[in-house]
Design a protein around this motif. Structure first.
Motif, mmCIF file in Angstrom:
data_model
loop_
_atom_site.group_PDB
_atom_site.id
_atom_site.type_symbol
_atom_site.label_atom_id
_atom_site.label_comp_id
_atom_site.label_asym_id
_atom_site.label_seq_id
_atom_site.Cartn_x
_atom_site.Cartn_y
_atom_site.Cartn_z
ATOM 1 N N ILE A 159 0.749 -0.754 0.568
ATOM 2 C CA ILE A 159 0.095 0.131 -0.144
ATOM 3 C C ILE A 159 1.115 1.052 0.184
ATOM 4 N N THR A 160 0.195 2.255 -0.516
ATOM 5 C CA THR A 160 1.906 2.841 -1.893
ATOM 6 C C THR A 160 1.143 4.985 -1.366
ATOM 7 N N PRO A 161 1.591 5.070 -0.492
ATOM 8 C CA PRO A 161 1.613 6.748 -0.115
ATOM 9 C C PRO A 161 1.507 7.574 -1.197
ATOM 10 N N CYS A 162 0.571 9.153 -1.417
ATOM 11 C CA CYS A 162 0.754 9.886 -2.611
ATOM 12 C C CYS A 162 2.279 11.206 -2.463
ATOM 13 N N THR B 201 3.138 1.995 3.389
ATOM 14 C CA THR B 201 3.595 3.215 3.237
ATOM 15 C C THR B 201 2.399 4.224 3.617
ATOM 16 N N GLY B 202 2.322 4.514 4.836
ATOM 17 C CA GLY B 202 1.678 5.746 4.621
ATOM 18 C C GLY B 202 1.670 6.037 6.372
ATOM 19 N N GLY B 203 -0.103 7.491 6.495
ATOM 20 C CA GLY B 203 0.703 7.697 7.781
ATOM 21 C C GLY B 203 -0.490 6.495 9.258
ATOM 22 N N GLY B 204 -0.945 7.251 10.230
ATOM 23 C CA GLY B 204 -1.027 6.272 11.979
ATOM 24 C C GLY B 204 -2.383 6.173 10.865
ATOM 25 N N GLY B 205 -3.735 5.544 10.176
ATOM 26 C CA GLY B 205 -3.776 4.920 10.257
ATOM 27 C C GLY B 205 -3.883 3.624 9.403
ATOM 28 N N VAL B 206 -3.415 3.698 7.804
ATOM 29 C CA VAL B 206 -3.404 2.801 7.606
ATOM 30 C C VAL B 206 -1.785 2.170 7.914
ATOM 31 N N VAL B 207 -0.903 1.926 8.833
ATOM 32 C CA VAL B 207 -0.352 1.656 9.774
ATOM 33 C C VAL B 207 -1.247 0.527 10.652
ATOM 34 N N GLY C 239 5.624 4.490 9.033
ATOM 35 C CA GLY C 239 4.332 5.008 9.049
ATOM 36 C C GLY C 239 4.648 6.867 9.372
ATOM 37 N N PRO C 240 4.312 7.493 10.338
ATOM 38 C CA PRO C 240 4.516 8.959 10.155
ATOM 39 C C PRO C 240 6.066 9.190 10.936
ATOM 40 N N GLY C 241 6.211 10.452 10.489
ATOM 41 C CA GLY C 241 7.695 11.101 12.026
ATOM 42 C C GLY C 241 6.920 12.425 11.358
HETATM 43 P P1 NAD Z 1 -2.096 8.138 3.741
HETATM 44 O O1 NAD Z 1 -1.565 7.740 4.845
HETATM 45 O O2 NAD Z 1 -3.297 9.088 3.600
HETATM 46 O O3 NAD Z 1 -2.005 7.326 2.609
HETATM 47 C C1 NAD Z 1 -1.335 6.311 2.579
HETATM 48 C C2 NAD Z 1 -1.953 4.691 2.013
HETATM 49 O O4 NAD Z 1 -2.732 4.247 2.718
HETATM 50 C C3 NAD Z 1 -2.516 4.978 1.006
HETATM 51 O O5 NAD Z 1 -2.907 4.184 -0.318
HETATM 52 C C4 NAD Z 1 -4.863 5.018 0.828
HETATM 53 O O6 NAD Z 1 -5.279 4.956 0.568
HETATM 54 C C5 NAD Z 1 -4.379 3.897 2.509
HETATM 55 N N1 NAD Z 1 -4.749 4.550 3.461
HETATM 56 C C6 NAD Z 1 -4.968 5.360 4.251
HETATM 57 N N2 NAD Z 1 -5.774 4.577 5.172
HETATM 58 C C7 NAD Z 1 -6.103 3.891 5.101
HETATM 59 C C8 NAD Z 1 -7.212 2.578 6.242
HETATM 60 N N3 NAD Z 1 -6.873 3.422 6.839
HETATM 61 N N4 NAD Z 1 -7.007 1.228 5.678
HETATM 62 C C9 NAD Z 1 -6.469 0.613 4.629
HETATM 63 N N5 NAD Z 1 -5.535 1.828 3.728
HETATM 64 C C10 NAD Z 1 -5.537 3.085 3.886
HETATM 65 O O7 NAD Z 1 -0.959 8.801 3.591
HETATM 66 P P2 NAD Z 1 -0.009 10.545 2.663
HETATM 67 O O8 NAD Z 1 -0.825 11.247 3.015
HETATM 68 O O9 NAD Z 1 -0.445 9.549 1.397
HETATM 69 O O10 NAD Z 1 1.507 9.911 3.041
HETATM 70 C C11 NAD Z 1 1.998 11.055 3.295
HETATM 71 C C12 NAD Z 1 2.061 9.918 4.659
HETATM 72 O O11 NAD Z 1 3.238 8.749 4.541
HETATM 73 C C13 NAD Z 1 2.505 10.996 6.153
HETATM 74 O O12 NAD Z 1 2.598 11.018 7.530
HETATM 75 C C14 NAD Z 1 4.336 10.412 5.952
HETATM 76 O O13 NAD Z 1 4.888 10.543 7.163
HETATM 77 C C15 NAD Z 1 4.503 8.463 5.986
HETATM 78 N N6 NAD Z 1 4.991 8.201 4.758
HETATM 79 C C16 NAD Z 1 5.731 7.204 5.559
HETATM 80 C C17 NAD Z 1 6.620 6.795 5.074
HETATM 81 C C18 NAD Z 1 8.087 5.885 5.863
HETATM 82 O O14 NAD Z 1 9.004 5.157 4.912
HETATM 83 N N7 NAD Z 1 7.398 5.868 7.275
HETATM 84 C C19 NAD Z 1 7.124 7.508 3.536
HETATM 85 C C20 NAD Z 1 6.274 7.714 2.798
HETATM 86 C C21 NAD Z 1 5.322 8.293 3.542
#
Ligand code: NAD
Length: 473
Positions: A144-147, A227-233, A247-249
């Protein structure tokens, strides 16, 4: 961005691809209205994507290590050929970041993501014979990838996963779905172009949070990498599947009185403004020891940063922080000059970063702002600055930076802050290998402990023991 504009961008890229004769024909189309995005590896739903990935896994299983090396070389090559297209499409579709910076991010991933060579087997020999550990694939991985780093994460995960012999189903970010599908099509074309299996990489044409949740539960997915924010983690860790979660930092940068102030200012403006601060590892707040705080500010200003004070600061706070104390998402990843203009503050277009001296509790310090606006906190001495950095990092264990020539202070911070990446006397980006030693990773898994992920984390360690034989001495 509306459907029409996405269609236009994709059509421009496809036309260019055809003009340049870029390998296999691009079949990607972004349909108008509700018509789906199409391409090699792009599927209508998670189940179809998982089935295709499962078939591709059994094909990939028959390939040699040399084959995998060739596929990875092709992935790197095709990315390097399309850096500018990818960067432009990413800015257009997501509305985040800077084209030139995205070119460098993608180049770094193409050049410094470890491949098959990272899976070095281990052997032990002795009185009892020989023991061997080798690294096997999981099968189909769900990613699962971030924007914020859409193509960077697909390529970085993709190279590592294929190196270990896996295939992948990506649930890409909804705000980057056209670009991500285009890129997955391109990568599949590169593998097919050198005789490899189809559908090594897969995605759904219309990714949503629901499709991500379906992926998390799908019986054919052996490992989740998110890879993404707290919700997806949280969702991945609660899924019941093995998960690698990044997750986030909120990376602090501490500058003490022994630092080279010119270098510290140059480095921190570079890191904090790269791709307009949307990268999870880059400097998100400055904590400066009082003795050098004013000198550091002057040097930051000399490096295309501006300090915001007084009434201007009040206007900026009102613009960027909502009444219920959240970050105004409309300004994530935007240029500093645009953000400041909307707050009624005129600055040169070349401005890379805005900063404001505030207290530790200020939202610009406490929140992961993901924009080129930093809180600047003054601390009485290095010990107090380190304590403050630990507090504002919020225990994410993600990334931190210190500029100092005092070995005691550097060691104290390294231990106290306890982050997956700790950078000394360089921009944060050196931590992911940009003008820094070591490989790159764009999935830094602090919550689950892998840190900078690479091929070895996408492989199962398997041991084979042979008793009383195969020793040669
Ligand atoms: P985001 O959490 O909005 O989205 C990331 C992915 O998770 C998306 O594909 C989204 O559709 C999915 N998602 C979100 N909530 C979900 C849920 N409840 N259930 C299932 N899937 C869900 O993040 P973003 O805005 O794309 O990216 C920015 C965030 O990601 C920041 O907090 C940043 O620090 C973090 N990030 C962390 C790393 C790392 O390596 N630790 C790398 C890149 C981004």
């Amino acid at each position: 961005m509306d459907e029409e504009r996405i269609t236009q961008i994709v059509e421009q890229v496809v036309a260019r691809f055809a003009r340049e004769g870029g390998g296999a024909p691009a079949v990607l189309k972004h349909g108008r209205g509700s018509a789906p995005i199409q391409g090699r590896g792009v599927h209508p739903n998670v189940d179809a994507a998982a089935k295709a990935a499962k078939r591709a896994f059994s094909d990939l299983h028959d390939c040699s290590l040399a084959d995998r090396r060739r596929y990875i070389a092709a992935l790197r090559r095709v990315t390097l050929l399309h850096l500018e297209d990818m960067a432009r499409m990413a800015v257009e579709e997501t509305g985040l970041g800077r084209v030139l910076d995205k070119i460098e991010k993608n180049r770094l991933v193409a050049e410094k993501t470890p491949g098959v060579e990272a899976l070095e087997p281990k052997t032990w020999t002795g009185d009892y014979g020989l023991t061997l550990t080798e690294f096997a694939p999981y099968g189909v991985i769900g990613s699962i990838t971030p924007c914020t780093n859409p193509t960077e994460t697909i390529l970085n995960n993709g190279i590592g996963m294929v190196a270990a012999g896996n295939t992948v189903v990506f649930n890409t970010h909804p705000n980057a779905k056209a670009l991500s599908a285009w890129f997955i099509d391109l990568l599949n074309g590169a593998i097919e172009g050198c005789g490899g299996p189809s559908n090594v990489f897969n995605c759904v044409s219309n990714p949503t949070i629901e499709s991500a949740q379906t992926l998390m539960k799908h019986p054919d997915i052996r490992l989740l990498v998110v890879t993404g924010g707290g919700g997806v983690v949280r969702a991945a860790m609660a899924s019941g599947k093995r998960a690698i979660a990044a997750g986030p930092g909120n990376p602090p940068v501490v500058v003490d009185e022994t630092a080279d102030i010119q270098q510290a200012a140059r480095d921190l403006v570079f890191g904090a403004s790269l791709d307009n601060n949307i990268i999870c590892i880059v400097e998100k707040e400055v904590i400066a020891v009082a003795d050098i705080a004013d000198a550091l500010k002057r040097e930051m200003v000399a490096n295309h940063a501006v300090e915001i004070r007084g009434r201007d600061l009040r206007r900026l706070e009102k613009l960027l922080i909502t009444p219920d104390n959240h970050v105004n998402r409309d300004y994530i990843g935007k240029d500093a000059a645009l953000i400041l203009a909307d707050a009624g503050i005129r600055v040169a277009e070349s401005t890379r970063l805005a900063f404001a001296e505030v207290e530790e509790g200020h939202p610009f310090v406490q929140h992961e702002m993901l924009m080129p606006v930093l809180g600047f906190v003054r601390a009485p001495d290095a010990d107090a600055a380190i304590d403050c950095a630990v507090r504002v990092e919020h225990g994410y264990g993600h990334t931190s930076v210190m500029h100092s020539t005092n070995i005691r202070a550097l060691s104290k911070m390294a231990r106290a802050v306890n982050t997956s990446i700790f950078v000394k006397n360089a921009p944060s980006t050196a931590g992911v290998g940009l003008d820094g030693e070591g490989f790159t990773s764009w999935t830094i898994a602090s919550p689950t402990g892998e840190g900078m992920t690479y091929a070895i984390h996408f492989a199962r360690a398997r041991r084979c023991v042979l008793k009383d034989a195969f020793r040669i001495v």
